[in-house]
Design a protein around this motif. Structure first.
Motif, short mmCIF file in Angstrom:
data_model
loop_
_atom_site.label_atom_id
_atom_site.label_comp_id
_atom_site.label_asym_id
_atom_site.label_seq_id
_atom_site.Cartn_x
_atom_site.Cartn_y
_atom_site.Cartn_z
N GLY A 16 53.01 12.55 -25.03
CA GLY A 16 54.27 12.82 -24.35
C GLY A 16 54.33 14.22 -23.80
O GLY A 16 54.81 14.45 -22.68
N GLU A 17 53.80 15.18 -24.55
CA GLU A 17 53.75 16.57 -24.08
C GLU A 17 52.83 16.72 -22.89
O GLU A 17 53.14 17.40 -21.90
CB GLU A 17 53.29 17.47 -25.23
N LEU A 18 51.68 16.05 -22.96
CA LEU A 18 50.71 16.16 -21.87
C LEU A 18 51.20 15.47 -20.59
O LEU A 18 50.94 15.95 -19.49
CB LEU A 18 49.38 15.53 -22.29
N SER A 19 51.89 14.36 -20.75
CA SER A 19 52.31 13.59 -19.57
C SER A 19 53.19 14.41 -18.63
O SER A 19 53.18 14.18 -17.42
CB SER A 19 53.02 12.32 -20.00
N GLY A 20 53.93 15.36 -19.19
CA GLY A 20 54.77 16.19 -18.35
C GLY A 20 54.07 17.39 -17.77
O GLY A 20 54.61 18.07 -16.90
N ALA A 21 52.84 17.67 -18.24
CA ALA A 21 52.12 18.86 -17.81
C ALA A 21 50.95 18.57 -16.88
O ALA A 21 50.61 19.38 -16.03
CB ALA A 21 51.62 19.63 -19.04
N VAL A 22 50.32 17.41 -17.04
CA VAL A 22 49.12 17.08 -16.26
C VAL A 22 49.53 16.60 -14.86
O VAL A 22 50.41 15.75 -14.72
CB VAL A 22 48.29 16.00 -16.98
N LYS A 23 48.85 17.13 -13.84
CA LYS A 23 49.09 16.74 -12.46
C LYS A 23 47.95 15.85 -11.98
O LYS A 23 46.86 15.86 -12.54
CB LYS A 23 49.21 17.98 -11.56
N PRO A 24 48.18 15.08 -10.89
CA PRO A 24 47.13 14.17 -10.42
C PRO A 24 45.82 14.86 -10.09
O PRO A 24 44.74 14.30 -10.30
CB PRO A 24 47.75 13.54 -9.17
N GLU B 193 47.77 0.29 -27.42
CA GLU B 193 48.51 1.54 -27.57
C GLU B 193 47.80 2.68 -26.87
O GLU B 193 48.44 3.53 -26.22
CB GLU B 193 48.70 1.85 -29.06
N TRP B 194 46.46 2.70 -26.98
CA TRP B 194 45.70 3.73 -26.25
C TRP B 194 45.92 3.58 -24.76
O TRP B 194 46.10 4.58 -24.04
CB TRP B 194 44.21 3.64 -26.58
N GLN B 195 45.90 2.36 -24.28
CA GLN B 195 46.09 2.13 -22.85
C GLN B 195 47.45 2.65 -22.39
O GLN B 195 47.56 3.28 -21.33
CB GLN B 195 45.97 0.65 -22.53
N ALA B 196 48.48 2.37 -23.17
CA ALA B 196 49.82 2.84 -22.80
C ALA B 196 49.87 4.36 -22.76
O ALA B 196 50.48 4.95 -21.86
CB ALA B 196 50.85 2.29 -23.79
N TRP B 197 49.22 5.02 -23.71
CA TRP B 197 49.20 6.49 -23.72
C TRP B 197 48.43 7.04 -22.52
O TRP B 197 48.90 7.94 -21.83
CB TRP B 197 48.59 7.01 -25.02
N PHE B 198 47.25 6.49 -22.25
CA PHE B 198 46.45 6.99 -21.14
C PHE B 198 47.15 6.77 -19.81
O PHE B 198 46.97 7.56 -18.87
CB PHE B 198 45.07 6.32 -21.13
N ALA B 199 47.94 5.71 -19.71
CA ALA B 199 48.65 5.43 -18.46
C ALA B 199 49.69 6.50 -18.14
O ALA B 199 50.12 6.62 -17.00
CB ALA B 199 49.33 4.06 -18.53
N THR B 200 50.09 7.30 -19.13
CA THR B 200 51.06 8.37 -18.88
C THR B 200 50.39 9.64 -18.36
O THR B 200 51.10 10.59 -18.00
CB THR B 200 51.83 8.72 -20.17
N ILE B 201 49.05 9.67 -18.32
CA ILE B 201 48.32 10.86 -17.86
C ILE B 201 47.86 10.61 -16.43
O ILE B 201 46.95 9.80 -16.20
CB ILE B 201 47.10 11.14 -18.76
N PRO B 202 48.46 11.28 -15.42
CA PRO B 202 48.18 10.94 -14.02
C PRO B 202 46.88 11.52 -13.47
O PRO B 202 46.54 11.26 -12.32
CB PRO B 202 49.39 11.53 -13.29
N ALA B 203 46.14 12.33 -14.25
CA ALA B 203 44.91 12.93 -13.74
C ALA B 203 43.94 11.85 -13.26
O ALA B 203 43.62 10.92 -13.99
CB ALA B 203 44.25 13.77 -14.83
N GLN B 204 43.48 11.99 -12.03
CA GLN B 204 42.56 11.00 -11.48
C GLN B 204 41.11 11.31 -11.81
O GLN B 204 40.23 10.50 -11.53
CB GLN B 204 42.76 10.89 -9.96
N LYS B 205 40.85 12.47 -12.38
CA LYS B 205 39.52 12.82 -12.87
C LYS B 205 39.61 13.02 -14.38
O LYS B 205 40.30 13.93 -14.84
CB LYS B 205 38.99 14.09 -12.19
N THR C 292 44.51 3.89 -14.22
CA THR C 292 45.80 3.31 -14.59
C THR C 292 46.86 4.39 -14.68
O THR C 292 46.70 5.37 -15.40
CB THR C 292 45.69 2.57 -15.93
N GLN C 293 47.94 4.21 -13.94
CA GLN C 293 49.03 5.18 -13.97
C GLN C 293 50.33 4.59 -14.50
O GLN C 293 51.29 5.32 -14.72
CB GLN C 293 49.28 5.74 -12.57
N GLY C 294 50.39 3.31 -14.74
CA GLY C 294 51.64 2.76 -15.26
C GLY C 294 51.47 1.31 -15.66
O GLY C 294 50.57 0.61 -15.19
#
Length: 412
Positions: free
Chosen positions: A151-159, A202-214, A16-18
């Motif tokens: 929020g901090e991680l979402s801007g740092a983690v890449k796919p 809420e957890w789902q919404a947070w995890f959706a901000t992390i684009p890492a596919q692994k 999930t990405q969004g």
């Protein structure tokens, strides 16, 4: 079909990405022109992150109650391969002991979160270009604190990066839904869990901000003995429906400490039982001999060792729950001496003595007491060494600790 439209989710290769609810919809007329929101045609936009190779993008819509999902609509996009740097490992480790409600206080959750972060920080050095470990502990473990961390991680983690999430504290399953209890939670009945706990949406919404596919999610959360009437400090995440829903929502591999019908104990050699098994897996989980521990090897090692450890220490089997999605990937290269897991040759299972009266376990001769249940009279054990009237004992191939030699009798 008349049920309205609620949440809409986007996934890339199953992750999930969004997500958007109806407040994010732009309503359109049937011919594509805007008409002020009077027709049922709606347009949504979502930024997605792709990796080189095939990217299957799927969209799912729920009804307005967010209970019924449509079939997924998917397309596949191919992104040209490129010379990319080695991925980074991002670890978010959460632990809370010092609850406002004194009945909820724990002893090892913070230590467990630190230990997992440190172990992965050491064992991942040969795989990842960089390792970023972020801990959220005690006073930081609130909805606001977790929202800031994601929020901090979402801007740092890449796919192409790898994301590991670990959480230790109190969890509760109500009506098939998982809730985590933040540090400022106060128990005033089940309604307070629904209103003040952090729910899976809420957890789902947070995890959706992390684009890492692994990625892999590790839950060592517990129901308080004070709330359940059990005197044993325990950790359990509801398996079954709650785990399935959480895993489907996040689209990520998930490994949890126990089912919702059995506690997951804390207090084994300074850790929760599940965390101890994870540390053991990071150190020893390479089952195929390639000098790496993949996430599937980690899960299989925990699945084998945790029931044995808990039965030897507490007298019953704690069974972890897992949901492995997607392809496996390397997580660690275990260096020597990593973690608190015991090293050395396999311990024979044949008992040599049995306990003649209740025997407390200690970390060393006359040392600190291990906070597990004492061994009950009649328990069979194997003595590994004797020292100054103390016996180091094991059961079912697992080292337990020291007991007074006078509390044991040799099996004839």
């Amino acid at each position: 079909r008349g049920g309205g439209v609620g949440r809409v989710e986007w996934r890339v290769n199953g992750t999930t990405q969004g997500q958007l609810n109806d407040r994010g919809f732009e309503r359109l007329a049937a011919d594509g022109g805007q008409d002020g929101g009077t027709t049922g045609v709606r347009r949504l936009k979502q930024r997605l992150y792709l990796t080189p190779g095939a990217n299957e993008i799927s969209v799912v819509a729920y009804n307005s109650a967010n209970l019924i999902a449509s079939d997924a609509v998917s397309i596949t996009l191919l992104l040209d391969e490129a010379d990319l740097p080695a991925p980074k490992l991002h670890v978010l480790a959460v632990g809370v002991d010092d609850y406002h409600d004194s009945r909820l206080k724990l002893s090892y959750a913070v230590k467990d979160a630190r230990a997992i972060g440190e172990a992965l920080g050491i064992a991942g050095k040969e795989i990842y270009s960089d390792i970023v470990v972020k801990t959220v502990l005690d006073t930081q473990v609130t909805k606001e604190g977790l929202d800031a961390a994601f929020g901090e991680l979402s801007g740092a983690v890449k796919p192409g990066d790898v994301f590991v999430f670990f959480i230790a504290g109190h969890g509760k399953t109500l009506d098939g839904r998982y809730y985590f209890l933040p540090r400022d939670f106060r128990y005033e009945g089940e309604d307070s869990i629904r209103t003040a706990g952090i729910g899976q949406e809420e957890w789902q919404a947070w995890f959706a901000t992390i684009p890492a596919q692994k990625s892999i999610l590790l839950y060592d959360t517990c129901e308080s003995g004070s709330l359940t009437g059990d005197d044993i400090a325990s950790r359990s995440l509801g398996g079954g429906a709650a785990l399935d829903r959480l895993t489907r929502a996040a689209g990520r591999m998930t490994l949890t400490a126990a089912t919702d019908t059995a506690p997951a104990l804390e207090g084994y050699r300074g850790h929760g039982m599940f965390t101890y098994a994870l540390l053991d897996a990071i150190a020893k989980g390479d089952s195929n001999g390639d000098s790496q521990v993949e996430v599937t090897e980690l899960a299989m090692h925990v699945d084998r060792s945790l029931p044995q450890l808990s039965e030897a220490a507490f007298g019953y089997r704690q069974v972890p729950q897992m949901n492995i999605r997607g392809n496996s990937f390397p997580l660690a290269v275990p260096p020597r001496g990593l973690g608190d897991a015991p090293d050395g040759p396999a311990i024979p299972r044949t008992p040599t003595h049995f306990v003649i009266r209740e025997a407390a376990l200690f970390e060393a001769p006359a040392g600190a007491r291990i906070t597990t249940q004492p061994l009950k009279p009649g328990t069979s054990v194997r003595i590994l060494e004797l020292k100054d009237g103390w016996a180091l004992v094991a059961r079912d191939g697992m080292q337990l600790g020291y007991v007074a030699e006078a509390e044991l009798l040799r099996i004839q």
